[in-house]
Design an enzyme around this catalytic site. Structure first.
Site, mmCIF file in Angstrom:
data_model
loop_
_atom_site.group_PDB
_atom_site.id
_atom_site.type_symbol
_atom_site.label_atom_id
_atom_site.label_comp_id
_atom_site.label_asym_id
_atom_site.label_seq_id
_atom_site.Cartn_x
_atom_site.Cartn_y
_atom_site.Cartn_z
ATOM 1 N N TYR A 139 0.847 -1.192 0.000
ATOM 2 C CA TYR A 139 0.000 0.000 0.000
ATOM 3 C C TYR A 139 0.887 1.248 0.000
ATOM 4 O O TYR A 139 1.615 1.510 0.963
ATOM 5 C CB TYR A 139 -0.921 0.023 1.215
ATOM 6 N N LEU A 168 -17.954 -2.737 1.007
ATOM 7 C CA LEU A 168 -18.947 -1.956 0.267
ATOM 8 C C LEU A 168 -18.712 -2.039 -1.235
ATOM 9 O O LEU A 168 -19.197 -1.212 -2.002
ATOM 10 C CB LEU A 168 -18.928 -0.499 0.738
ATOM 11 N N LYS A 195 -24.551 5.645 -3.160
ATOM 12 C CA LYS A 195 -24.292 6.738 -4.099
ATOM 13 C C LYS A 195 -24.681 6.375 -5.533
ATOM 14 O O LYS A 195 -24.932 7.261 -6.351
ATOM 15 C CB LYS A 195 -22.800 7.110 -4.067
#
Length: 351
Positions: A61, A214, A222
């Site tokens: 990351y 999600l 959204k």
């Protein structure tokens, strides 16, 4: 906050984990977010206050910057929490700067310890399968790291069912450290894990950590049918995980999510996370956020308990089809199914 045992271990982890892929925002990972040190400290403060004890990162990351920021942001609080990190992907240009070889894993672990400013990693995970390294070599390296005290527990991530079962078999046969957890992608939009990975979790007692719960923001509320995709999201930045194979089916799921959320006075994100927390085998769900507001919203999912009828509505709209041999087992073996079998087949018996 609920605390759950991590697989076949005595380690308890918070039901929600903070994922730190957004820390740093360098290179490819800028698409996920760019949380700086000050923002990381705010997020950690809020998570620790909410009862989160597990923080997940990886060496890849932002090419180590996420680990560095996490270690700096934790500071003196390091021993109050648990740190999970991962290794496998390229951290240099050399031919041995990637993979699950003994050479790479031990070097990667030592580099992660330095960036995290700690003398041990609580959960060290193989970030991805490596088909060119003998699995015995990878597991021996993890066992060596655990015996040295540099690592407390070991796990895997993004393994298939046969990869995971082979890992468990080798670990038992050679008396190596047994993986206590698997970190996988699993959401209402992507339930493929129910074919093999969740039944293995239940049958073999391997704790499940869920990444991107999600679906990269697709289940945040959204995205709506017939409306343009919102700007400033991972999808708008061409982040292609997870793939959307049936967009109309995705919108069907979103509509039920929104309906349940509106009836309960909560957000779609909270409902999607609460659904995961109610699934069998789940030890912790890894949440992440680009903003403090998103984090606050996700944290509220820890207190949301969905009603049976709400779970059934979400089950029906997202249920994966029974592929072979499961449709055959449903029709011929339903009188003798185990609890692991029922993770996938059970809901189909009611219909």
């Amino acid at each position: 906050m609920d605390y759950r045992l991590l697989g076949r271990s005595g380690l308890k982890v918070s039901a929600l984990t903070l994922g730190t892929m957004t820390f740093g925002g360098q290179g490819f990972f800028a698409k996920a977010g760019n949380t700086d040190l000050a923002g990381a400290r705010r997020q950690l403060d809020r998570c620790i206050e909410a009862g989160i004890t597990l923080f997940d990162t990886a060496d890849v990351y932002s090419h180590g910057l996420s680990e560095q920021i996490l270690g700096e942001a934790l500071g003196a609080r390091r021993n109050q929490v648990l740190i999970a990190t991962k290794a496998r992907f390229a951290m240099g240009e050399g031919p041995n700067d990637r993979g699950n070889s003994r050479h790479h894993l031990i070097r990667a672990c030592e580099a992660s310890l330095e960036r995290l400013k700690t003398d041990h990693i609580d959960l060290y995970q193989l970030h991805e399968w490596d088909g060119q390294t003998p699995l015995e070599e990878s597991l021996e390296a993890l066992d060596r790291l655990q015996r040295s005290g540099k690592v407390r527990y070991v796990g895997v991530s993004n393994f298939s069912g046969w990869h995971l079962m082979k890992s468990l078999w080798i670990a038992e046969r050679l008396s190596y450290a047994r993986p206590v957890a698997q970190q996988i992608h699993y959401t209402l939009q992507a339930r493929e894990a129910e074919y093999e990975l969740l039944p293995i979790a239940v049958d073999q007692d391997v704790g499940v950590l869920v990444w991107s719960p999600l679906a990269g923001g697709l289940l945040s509320g959204k995205y709506r049918r017939g409306q343009p995709e919102p700007a400033g999201t991972r999808q708008s930045e061409q982040w292609n995980e997870p793939p959307v194979r049936d967009r109309e089916a995705l919108y069907d799921i979103i509509e039920v999510l929104l309906s349940v959320a509106q009836a309960r006075g909560v957000t779609a994100s909270q409902v999607a996370l609460a659904w995961l927390l109610a699934r069998p085998g789940i030890a912790s769900v890894i949440i992440g956020a680009r903003t403090d507001e998103q984090l606050a919203d996700n944290l509220r999912a820890a207190d949301l308990k969905l009603l049976p009828e709400e779970l059934e509505r979400l089950e029906r709209v997202s249920r994966p089809p029974l592929i072979y041999p499961y449709w055959h087992q449903k029709s011929t073996a339903s009188d003798r199914l185990s609890s692991a079998d029922r993770v996938l087949i059970g809901p189909h018996l009611a219909t």
